[in-house]
Design an enzyme around this catalytic site. Structure first.
Site, PDB file in Angstrom:
ATOM      1  N   CYS A 404     -10.078   0.852  -7.841  1.00  0.00           N
ATOM      2  CA  CYS A 404      -8.892   1.492  -7.258  1.00  0.00           C
ATOM      3  C   CYS A 404      -8.103   0.536  -6.381  1.00  0.00           C
ATOM      4  O   CYS A 404      -6.964   0.827  -6.018  1.00  0.00           O
ATOM      5  CB  CYS A 404      -9.308   2.723  -6.462  1.00  0.00           C
ATOM      6  SG  CYS A 404      -9.259   4.228  -7.462  1.00  0.00           S
ATOM      7  N   ASP A 435      -4.325  16.512  -7.759  1.00  0.00           N
ATOM      8  CA  ASP A 435      -5.399  15.734  -8.368  1.00  0.00           C
ATOM      9  C   ASP A 435      -5.306  15.758  -9.887  1.00  0.00           C
ATOM     10  O   ASP A 435      -5.586  14.765 -10.552  1.00  0.00           O
ATOM     11  CB  ASP A 435      -6.768  16.282  -7.923  1.00  0.00           C
ATOM     12  CG  ASP A 435      -7.081  15.910  -6.487  1.00  0.00           C
ATOM     13  OD1 ASP A 435      -6.845  14.750  -6.115  1.00  0.00           O
ATOM     14  OD2 ASP A 435      -7.536  16.786  -5.740  1.00  0.00           O
ATOM     15  N   GLY A 524     -10.314   8.549 -28.509  1.00  0.00           N
ATOM     16  CA  GLY A 524      -9.860   7.519 -27.600  1.00  0.00           C
ATOM     17  C   GLY A 524      -9.100   6.423 -28.306  1.00  0.00           C
ATOM     18  O   GLY A 524      -8.665   6.562 -29.465  1.00  0.00           O
ATOM     19  N   ASP A 609     -10.448  14.409  -3.967  1.00  0.00           N
ATOM     20  CA  ASP A 609     -11.406  13.302  -3.950  1.00  0.00           C
ATOM     21  C   ASP A 609     -10.715  12.100  -3.326  1.00  0.00           C
ATOM     22  O   ASP A 609      -9.525  11.874  -3.485  1.00  0.00           O
ATOM     23  CB  ASP A 609     -11.958  12.993  -5.339  1.00  0.00           C
ATOM     24  CG  ASP A 609     -10.889  12.627  -6.348  1.00  0.00           C
ATOM     25  OD1 ASP A 609      -9.743  13.077  -6.200  1.00  0.00           O
ATOM     26  OD2 ASP A 609     -11.208  11.896  -7.305  1.00  0.00           O
TER      27      ASP A 609
END
Length: 726
Positions: A404, A435, A524, A609
């Site tokens: 992050c 979120d 994906g 979070d």
């Protein structure tokens, strides 16, 4: 532009022994392009055994003995796997490491040292400790001497050089701990102790033991170890409050299952340190037997083998000619005598005195200094000329963080999103800013989120576990049950086989995380790029999604994980973070938020979070959505081991300044490392929940019972959105 060199071969170092530590040191100064280097060891640090007697005697602190494998791996550009190898499938060229997929190799080297004799002695596993491996011994000894019983009898099994040296160190330390007459017994099976040294050295060491009050018992063995005694084979019973085994070298049992040629259980190698059975496997240190020149087990040989091993591993990977290793016939033995003295032995001759201790101490510290002060590699030269602004942008900048810490700053992101229109569909109940997006599905609600992480370590398996856990955080923060996930991954250029291995490892990790959370991977996308990046788009279902709005005056704030991942990861990139601190951060990041969310969600008025914008940034999002302020107790905010010290030393993520700039007008905190950690970007951070004040202590009890490192860190108060901390 320089072409990106593809990875084509896997070199795996099994064990962080002295030879491998020196190979990593050299590799960092002279890497081999195209080789993916991996080191496997159970611990983030490896002890230098030459200083063990000094540690036991109290001359060294535990950290002075530790070779930091995390720093070494970063220096060498290596993948570090914290695990214990338990077997090798030579046909498939795969190494078994429990808890993760087998690790493939093209070339492997083994330097795992020796293990103890504890399994063969009744009662020893429960009531004794082995001198090797060092970790458990050092911890138990430190606890013992911190509050020794009186009397404090110690029994040491094995009167070789190691046993005698440790007996002298033990007696010295017990005197320093206040035991006037230490009771140390040294038990030896042979009639003559101290085999392997000359008669003059033996006499000198026996004199020291007599002066220190060490009782030498020969011609017998231990038959059983009990909680407070050692029963000998001749019937005698020795009282013992601390029993140590130093009874010689024992090979790791799993080597017998490899099919390699072994000598007394140790890997037989030739003069190039290559296995006599398998040219794809090398071995060095105590776990190896030199077929061409047998030698006793001693660290000096591992150190001398390292340059040859480094050269020959490179030769095997490049097709060059290997070099032969010729060990010395004898070596200088410097045996410490408890206090700051030592006995020297070589060629049957002996010297004794304090100058020898100083010599030994200087040698040992010089060896460790190589790993404390790793060579700095010069930065790449910038081209000339440069566009205006490039030099200023790069001036004084740190390497770009991963996780992050690689996110766009909150200010720039807010500016970019400010012109985005709101949802046009009636079933899209929330737009950017929460979120996760909320979509109406009849009587229930679907939440959907996405998150991607730039890799901050070389292990695809670990990175995928962290990235998957991190991506699920948004779902859990809204009180939803994870449902499905899409994978987006970019892998570095490599041979097709290495790419397949990377994909298999990261997909195994991701699948395990999502299945444990009750979700499935349903698809994906993959691509090849400059570096590893892993992301997931995740959906979940909730009857009542928990938003950031709803915090009320009187609510308590609960944080479920300690802060500091951004600071620790930034320091690790700069080779400034202790290995133990990095390992603790990794362990925190892979801990899922699901159990904590299940406890908090039924009571939470607001929840999120803590991720890239730090605790302060995400807390302000709650306050702005709720129209409230908050008072934080800085002392109550939990931090990862080492994080505060690193922050105090000036270590910080590259995103931290942007995070601070975004919250500074609404943040009142005293300066200090704890305050700096409030804007530290968190990867895999904890939940931050505003819960009714009356319910907070009960929720905290439940969280801690579930193993969470949770804390009540403050309370919501009336006022305009603002964070005040004291």
């Amino acid at each position: 532009m320089q072409p990106q060199i593809p990875l084509t071969r896997d070199l795996v170092l099994i064990g962080g022994g002295h030879a491998h530590a020196l190979v990593l040191l050299r590799w960092g100064m002279k890497p081999l392009p195209g080789t993916r280097l991996t080191v496997i060891d159970p611990n983030p640090t490896a002890p230098y055994t030459g200083m063990l007697p000094g540690l036991i005697a109290g001359h060294y602190a535990p950290e002075e003995l530790q070779i930091d494998l995390v720093r070494l791996a970063r220096h060498a550009g290596a993948r570090l796997i914290l695990g214990r190898a338990t077997g090798i499938d030579r046909a498939a060229r795969r190494i078994a490491v429990p808890g993760r997929p087998d690790v493939r190799y093209d070339l492997a080297s083994i330097d795992i040292g020796i293990t103890s004799d504890l399994p063969s002695l009744p009662g020893a596993a429960e009531h004794a400790v082995a001198a090797k491996p060092l970790g458990a011994y050092a911890v138990r000894w430190d606890a013992f001497v911190a509050a020794p019983p009186d009397p404090a009898p110690v029994v040491i099994l094995g009167a070789g050089l190691a046993g005698a040296e440790l007996a002298l160190a033990t007696a010295h330390r017990l005197r320093r701990a206040g035991i006037e007459r230490p009771e140390v017994s040294l038990v030896e099976q042979a009639a003559t102790p101290l085999a392997g040294v000359g008669a003059a050295t033996r006499r000198a060491l026996l004199r020291h033991m007599a002066r220190q009050g060490v009782e030498l018992i020969t011609g017998t063995t231990a038959a059983e170890v009990t909680e407070g005694a050692v029963r000998l084979s001749d019937g005698r019973v020795l009282p013992s409050a601390f029993t140590l085994t130093a009874t010689g070298a024992r090979p790791h049992p799993w080597l017998a299952q490899t099919g390699l040629e072994l000598t007394d259980g140790f890997i037989t190698v030739g003069p190039t340190l290559r296995s006599t059975t398998d040219p794809a496997i090398f071995a060095a240190g105590d776990c190896a037997h030199l077929a061409h020149a047998p030698r006793p087990k001693a660290g000096v040989f591992a150190v001398r083998e390292a340059p040859v091993l480094f050269r020959n591993l490179r030769a095997a990977l490049t097709g060059a000619r290997p070099r032969r290793y010729h060990p010395q016939r004898d070596y200088l033995k410097l045996v410490s005598t408890g206090g700051r003295g030592a006995v020297a032995d070589k060629w049957g001759r002996a010297l004794d005195g304090w100058l020898l201790w100083r010599w030994k101490d200087r040698i040992d510290r010089r060896f460790m200094r190589m790993f404390r002060h790793l060579p700095q590699m010069p930065p790449p030269h910038l081209p000339h000329p440069l566009t205006l602004g490039v030099a200023e942008e790069l001036s004084g900048s740190k390497p770009l963080c991963g996780g992050c810490g690689a996110k766009i700053g909150p200010g720039a992101l807010a500016a970019a999103l400010s012109g985005l229109p709101g949802p046009q569909r009636a079933d899209v109940l929330s737009g950017p800013g929460d979120d996760a997006a909320v979509i109406e599905l009849g009587s229930t609600r679907e939440v959907i989120t996405t998150d991607h992480l730039r890799a901050f370590c070389e292990d695809p398996y670990l990175m995928a576990r962290i990235a998957a856990t991190h991506a699920l955080g948004d779902i859990w923060a809204m009180g939803a049950a994870p449902r499905a996930a899409l994978v987006q991954v970019t892998v570095p250029r490599a041979s097709e086989r290495l790419q397949a291995d990377m994909m298999a490892e990261l997909m195994a990790a991701a699948s395990a995380v999502f299945r444990a959370a009750g979700a499935d991977i349903v698809g994906g996308h993959s691509s090849i790029g400059a570096e590893l990046t892993i992301g997931f788009t995740v959906t979940g279902l909730a009857e009542r999604p928990i938003s950031k709005a709803g915090a009320q005056p009187g609510d308590a704030l609960i944080l479920t994980k300690p802060l500091g991942t951004g600071t620790v990861l930034a320091a690790e990139m700069a080779r400034a973070a202790p290995g133990d601190a990095v390992a603790a951060a990794w362990a925190s990041m892979i801990r899922p938020l699901g159990p904590a969310a299940a406890i908090l969600a039924p009571e939470a008025h607001a929840m999120t979070d803590v991720t890239g914008f730090g605790l302060a940034g995400h807390l302000l999002e709650i306050l702005e959505a709720s129209g409230a302020a908050v008072e934080i107790d800085l002392d109550a905010v939990p931090c990862l081991p080492g994080a505060e010290a690193l922050a105090a030393a000036g270590e910080a993520s590259t995103l931290a300044p942007a995070n601070l700039a975004a919250v500074a007008p609404q943040l009142s905190v005293p300066e200090g490392p704890k305050a700096a950690l409030l804007v530290d970007p968190q990867t895999g951070g904890g939940l931050l929940a505003a819960v009714p004040g009356a319910a907070a202590e009960g929720l905290l009890t439940q969280l801690r019972a579930a193993g969470e490192e949770a804390a009540i860190i403050g309370r919501v108060v009336a006022g305009t959105p603002h964070i005040a901390a004291a």
